[in-house]
Design a protein around this motif. Structure first.
Motif, PDB file in Angstrom:
ATOM      1  N   ALA A 148      21.223 -19.624  47.978  1.00 18.07           N
ATOM      2  CA  ALA A 148      20.712 -20.830  47.823  1.00 18.07           C
ATOM      3  C   ALA A 148      19.638 -20.797  46.517  1.00 18.07           C
ATOM      4  N   LEU A 149      18.961 -19.520  46.655  1.00 22.57           N
ATOM      5  CA  LEU A 149      17.882 -19.108  45.941  1.00 22.57           C
ATOM      6  C   LEU A 149      18.249 -18.437  44.484  1.00 22.57           C
ATOM      7  N   LYS A 150      19.489 -17.946  44.787  1.00 21.27           N
ATOM      8  CA  LYS A 150      19.731 -16.894  43.657  1.00 21.27           C
ATOM      9  C   LYS A 150      19.830 -17.654  42.172  1.00 21.27           C
ATOM     10  N   PRO A 151      20.263 -18.807  42.080  1.00 22.17           N
ATOM     11  CA  PRO A 151      20.243 -19.503  40.581  1.00 22.17           C
ATOM     12  C   PRO A 151      18.856 -19.861  40.165  1.00 22.17           C
ATOM     13  N   GLY A 152      17.779 -19.945  40.895  1.00 22.33           N
ATOM     14  CA  GLY A 152      16.594 -20.281  40.205  1.00 22.33           C
ATOM     15  C   GLY A 152      15.689 -18.836  40.815  1.00 22.33           C
ATOM     16  N   HIS A 188       7.137 -22.853  49.335  1.00 22.16           N
ATOM     17  CA  HIS A 188       7.998 -22.742  48.265  1.00 22.16           C
ATOM     18  C   HIS A 188       9.399 -22.410  48.383  1.00 22.16           C
ATOM     19  N   LEU A 189       9.657 -21.425  49.313  1.00 22.09           N
ATOM     20  CA  LEU A 189      10.973 -21.191  49.735  1.00 22.09           C
ATOM     21  C   LEU A 189      11.671 -22.385  50.308  1.00 22.09           C
ATOM     22  N   ALA A 190      11.021 -23.029  51.208  1.00 20.40           N
ATOM     23  CA  ALA A 190      11.811 -24.217  51.670  1.00 20.40           C
ATOM     24  C   ALA A 190      12.036 -25.129  50.678  1.00 20.40           C
ATOM     25  N   GLY A 191      11.048 -25.591  49.912  1.00 22.89           N
ATOM     26  CA  GLY A 191      11.558 -26.428  48.813  1.00 22.89           C
ATOM     27  C   GLY A 191      12.488 -25.994  47.844  1.00 22.89           C
ATOM     28  N   ALA A 192      12.668 -24.797  47.498  1.00 28.27           N
ATOM     29  CA  ALA A 192      13.603 -24.367  46.554  1.00 28.27           C
ATOM     30  C   ALA A 192      14.984 -24.475  47.297  1.00 28.27           C
ATOM     31  N   ARG A 193      15.085 -24.189  48.745  1.00 29.35           N
ATOM     32  CA  ARG A 193      16.398 -24.506  49.480  1.00 29.35           C
ATOM     33  C   ARG A 193      16.817 -25.518  49.476  1.00 29.35           C
ATOM     34  N   ALA A 194      15.921 -26.577  49.573  1.00 27.94           N
ATOM     35  CA  ALA A 194      16.142 -28.028  49.799  1.00 27.94           C
ATOM     36  C   ALA A 194      16.526 -28.588  48.354  1.00 27.94           C
ATOM     37  N   LEU A 195      15.895 -28.011  47.312  1.00 29.09           N
ATOM     38  CA  LEU A 195      16.265 -28.405  45.874  1.00 29.09           C
ATOM     39  C   LEU A 195      17.809 -28.035  45.607  1.00 29.09           C
TER      40      LEU A 195
END
Length: 199
Positions: A148-152, A188-195
């Motif tokens: 989930a975090l890889k693209p950003g 930040h990590l939770a927000g990035a996964r939600a996005l």
């Protein structure tokens, strides 16, 4: 990060050299850049002045060696926390907290923090910049392990790394720093996964 210290070949000399750098580090933090003399470092490290001058031609060179040691310690601690076992989020938080806490304890708590920061910028800015780049690159790699975090990962790394510096600069103590940074990273990590789930 590549070491910039040219350590002596002889084991006894290496031990003496490292003792000089550690003593200088302590003296710089205690007395500031201007308050430290080569004579004082030689006395504190229990070496002859001639020995000290055989390693470093002046105080600037000695400060660069101290800065190199500090940058290496910061990078090693950050990487160690990031590569420890456990969940990614916990490791990322530990790495960010470790990085900022060490800098806080070593320099912000010194009564000469401003003077040391100025000397660091002037004499050893590139050493610390290289260490920062290495730590950021390692964080990008770690974040890319999460689908989930890889693209950003690069953008998230910048937010975490540079945002944490801003938060740490406003903290008045280590406990506050740790609490604030852990919450910052988790958010930040939770927000990035939600996005990522929305896309």
């Amino acid at each position: 990060m590549k070491s910039r210290l040219a350590l002596p070949a002889d084991e006894a000399e290496r031990v003496r050299f490292k003792r000089v750098v550690r003593a200088a580090d302590e003296l710089f933090r205690t007395y500031g850049f201007r308050g430290v003399t080569m004579e004082r470092v030689a006395r504190e490290a229990a070496v002859a002045k001639a020995t000290l001058y055989s390693y470093f031609k002046n105080k600037d060179e000695l400060f660069v060696a101290v800065s190199n040691r500090m940058a290496a310690l910061l990078a090693k601690a950050f990487t160690g926390a990031l590569e420890a076992g456990g969940k990614l989020d916990d490791r990322v938080a530990a790495a960010i907290v470790t990085r900022r806490r060490l800098a806080f304890e070593l320099y912000r708590l010194s009564p000469h923090a401003e003077e040391l920061h100025s000397a660091k910028s002037k004499l050893a800015g590139e050493i610390f910049a290289e260490a920062e780049r290495e730590m950021e690159a390692r964080l990008v790699q770690a974040l890319r392990d999460d689908t989930a975090l890889k693209p950003g990962a690069e953008r998230l790394t910048r937010a975490l790394y540079h945002g944490s510096a801003e938060i740490a600069s406003r903290c008045s103590g280590v406990a506050e720093l740790e609490t604030e940074l852990r919450a910052f990273v988790a958010t930040h990590l939770a927000g990035a996964r939600a996005l990522a789930r929305r896309h």
